[in-house]
Design a protein around this motif. Structure first.
Motif, mmCIF file in Angstrom:
data_model
loop_
_atom_site.group_PDB
_atom_site.id
_atom_site.type_symbol
_atom_site.label_atom_id
_atom_site.label_comp_id
_atom_site.label_asym_id
_atom_site.label_seq_id
_atom_site.Cartn_x
_atom_site.Cartn_y
_atom_site.Cartn_z
ATOM 1 N N SER A 298 -4.292 -6.077 -4.590
ATOM 2 C CA SER A 298 -5.692 -5.675 -4.489
ATOM 3 C C SER A 298 -6.269 -6.167 -3.176
ATOM 4 C CB SER A 298 -6.514 -6.217 -5.668
ATOM 5 O OG SER A 298 -6.591 -7.626 -5.613
ATOM 6 N N LEU A 299 -7.312 -5.477 -2.743
ATOM 7 C CA LEU A 299 -8.031 -5.804 -1.515
ATOM 8 C C LEU A 299 -9.503 -5.551 -1.776
ATOM 9 C CD1 LEU A 299 -8.421 -6.338 1.539
ATOM 10 C CD2 LEU A 299 -7.790 -3.952 1.930
ATOM 11 N N GLU A 300 -10.302 -6.591 -1.586
ATOM 12 C CA GLU A 300 -11.750 -6.472 -1.761
ATOM 13 C C GLU A 300 -12.423 -7.017 -0.511
ATOM 14 O OE1 GLU A 300 -15.344 -8.427 -4.441
ATOM 15 O OE2 GLU A 300 -13.282 -9.075 -4.767
ATOM 16 N N PHE A 301 -13.260 -6.202 0.108
ATOM 17 C CA PHE A 301 -14.037 -6.672 1.256
ATOM 18 C C PHE A 301 -15.300 -7.339 0.722
ATOM 19 C CE2 PHE A 301 -11.573 -3.189 3.196
ATOM 20 C CZ PHE A 301 -10.948 -3.925 4.189
ATOM 21 N N VAL A 302 -15.438 -8.632 0.992
ATOM 22 C CA VAL A 302 -16.574 -9.410 0.520
ATOM 23 C C VAL A 302 -17.724 -9.315 1.516
ATOM 24 C CG1 VAL A 302 -17.333 -11.743 -0.093
ATOM 25 C CG2 VAL A 302 -15.042 -10.972 -0.718
ATOM 26 N N GLU A 303 -17.371 -9.264 2.788
ATOM 27 C CA GLU A 303 -18.380 -9.188 3.850
ATOM 28 C C GLU A 303 -17.796 -8.425 5.022
ATOM 29 O OE1 GLU A 303 -20.964 -12.232 6.703
ATOM 30 O OE2 GLU A 303 -19.460 -13.052 5.342
ATOM 31 N N GLN A 304 -18.593 -7.560 5.615
ATOM 32 C CA GLN A 304 -18.195 -6.849 6.822
ATOM 33 C C GLN A 304 -19.368 -6.799 7.788
ATOM 34 O OE1 GLN A 304 -16.678 -3.064 5.081
ATOM 35 N NE2 GLN A 304 -14.774 -3.629 6.101
ATOM 36 N N ARG A 305 -19.053 -7.039 9.045
ATOM 37 C CA ARG A 305 -20.050 -6.922 10.116
ATOM 38 C C ARG A 305 -19.437 -6.085 11.216
ATOM 39 N NH1 ARG A 305 -22.002 -13.192 10.659
ATOM 40 N NH2 ARG A 305 -22.368 -13.516 8.440
ATOM 41 N N TYR B 78 -15.900 -7.832 11.791
ATOM 42 C CA TYR B 78 -15.591 -9.058 11.074
ATOM 43 C C TYR B 78 -15.425 -8.676 9.609
ATOM 44 C CZ TYR B 78 -16.338 -13.399 8.542
ATOM 45 O OH TYR B 78 -16.208 -14.462 7.681
ATOM 46 N N ASN B 79 -14.244 -8.923 9.062
ATOM 47 C CA ASN B 79 -13.961 -8.666 7.647
ATOM 48 C C ASN B 79 -13.651 -9.979 6.965
ATOM 49 O OD1 ASN B 79 -13.877 -5.715 7.351
ATOM 50 N ND2 ASN B 79 -12.177 -5.826 8.781
ATOM 51 N N SER C 198 -10.470 -14.336 6.561
ATOM 52 C CA SER C 198 -11.201 -13.487 7.503
ATOM 53 C C SER C 198 -10.245 -12.853 8.497
ATOM 54 C CB SER C 198 -12.238 -14.303 8.272
ATOM 55 O OG SER C 198 -13.172 -14.872 7.391
ATOM 56 N N VAL C 199 -10.566 -11.636 8.883
ATOM 57 C CA VAL C 199 -9.820 -10.915 9.910
ATOM 58 C C VAL C 199 -10.847 -10.292 10.845
ATOM 59 C CG1 VAL C 199 -8.197 -9.051 10.395
ATOM 60 C CG2 VAL C 199 -7.948 -10.396 8.294
ATOM 61 N N ARG D 102 -6.522 -3.522 16.596
ATOM 62 C CA ARG D 102 -5.939 -4.835 16.913
ATOM 63 C C ARG D 102 -6.583 -5.883 15.992
ATOM 64 N NH1 ARG D 102 -3.002 -5.388 21.706
ATOM 65 N NH2 ARG D 102 -3.015 -3.518 22.993
ATOM 66 N N PRO D 103 -5.929 -6.210 14.859
ATOM 67 C CA PRO D 103 -6.468 -7.230 13.965
ATOM 68 C C PRO D 103 -6.073 -8.641 14.397
ATOM 69 C CG PRO D 103 -4.797 -5.881 12.861
ATOM 70 C CD PRO D 103 -4.813 -5.498 14.291
ATOM 71 N N PHE D 104 -6.980 -9.587 14.199
ATOM 72 C CA PHE D 104 -6.759 -10.991 14.507
ATOM 73 C C PHE D 104 -7.082 -11.793 13.246
ATOM 74 C CE2 PHE D 104 -7.816 -8.783 18.385
ATOM 75 C CZ PHE D 104 -6.811 -9.190 19.241
ATOM 76 N N TYR D 105 -6.038 -12.284 12.578
ATOM 77 C CA TYR D 105 -6.187 -13.016 11.325
ATOM 78 C C TYR D 105 -6.639 -14.441 11.583
ATOM 79 C CZ TYR D 105 -3.871 -9.275 8.769
ATOM 80 O OH TYR D 105 -3.559 -8.076 8.199
ATOM 81 N N LEU D 106 -7.496 -14.962 10.715
ATOM 82 C CA LEU D 106 -7.929 -16.348 10.808
ATOM 83 C C LEU D 106 -6.741 -17.283 10.672
ATOM 84 C CD1 LEU D 106 -10.192 -18.473 10.922
ATOM 85 C CD2 LEU D 106 -10.314 -18.314 8.425
#
Length: 138
Positions: A69-76, A87-88, A104-105, A120-124
């Motif tokens: 599962s994947l749930e986006f809690v916050e996106q900017r 910002y995900n 966060s990614v 281009r994703p950058f993982y925390l």
């Protein structure tokens, strides 16, 4: 005409539905340029470069094999013409271990003709992704 923000919202909703519900890839594909490229960090289960809509579909299959599962809690979203920073913050449930990861990614995306051309994703914390998705022997 679709705005960049609405295209992003459509893409991310389709991504979550694909992972969580097994929704078809078509909605995501509609948001992508034919020659889209995604670059994933080498220390992830779905590492490497993914080219074209077919490549992104293979990437999504690898993501779906990793996450239940994947749930986006916050996106900017910060949109500057064809350049976007997202910002995900999200929650993902690993298939192999049943463990949850909240992380966060940050993503840098470029658009061309209203379609996503580069991702281009950058993982925390890529180590946390690997720890949660990998069964530990012991």
């Amino acid at each position: 005409m679709t705005t960049t923000r609405s295209a992003l919202e459509k893409f991310f909703a389709a991504e979550a539905a694909y992972i969580t519900e097994g929704a078809p890839f078509d909605v995501m594909a509609d948001c992508l340029a034919p020659d889209v490229v995604m670059y994933q960090a080498e220390h992830l289960p779905y590492r490497g470069e993914w080219h074209g809509r077919g490549g992104i579909e293979k990437f999504m299959a690898a993501m779906s094999a990793t996450w239940e599962s994947l749930e986006f809690v916050e996106q900017r979203f910060v949109v500057d013409g064809d350049n976007v920073v997202i910002y995900n913050r999200g929650r993902m449930l690993a298939r192999a271990t049943g463990r949850m990861l909240e992380t966060s990614v940050m993503q840098y995306m470029t658009f061309r003709d209203g379609l996503i051309a580069e991702i281009r994703p950058f993982y925390l914390d890529t180590a946390a992704v690997m720890a949660v998705t990998t069964a530990q022997s012991g």
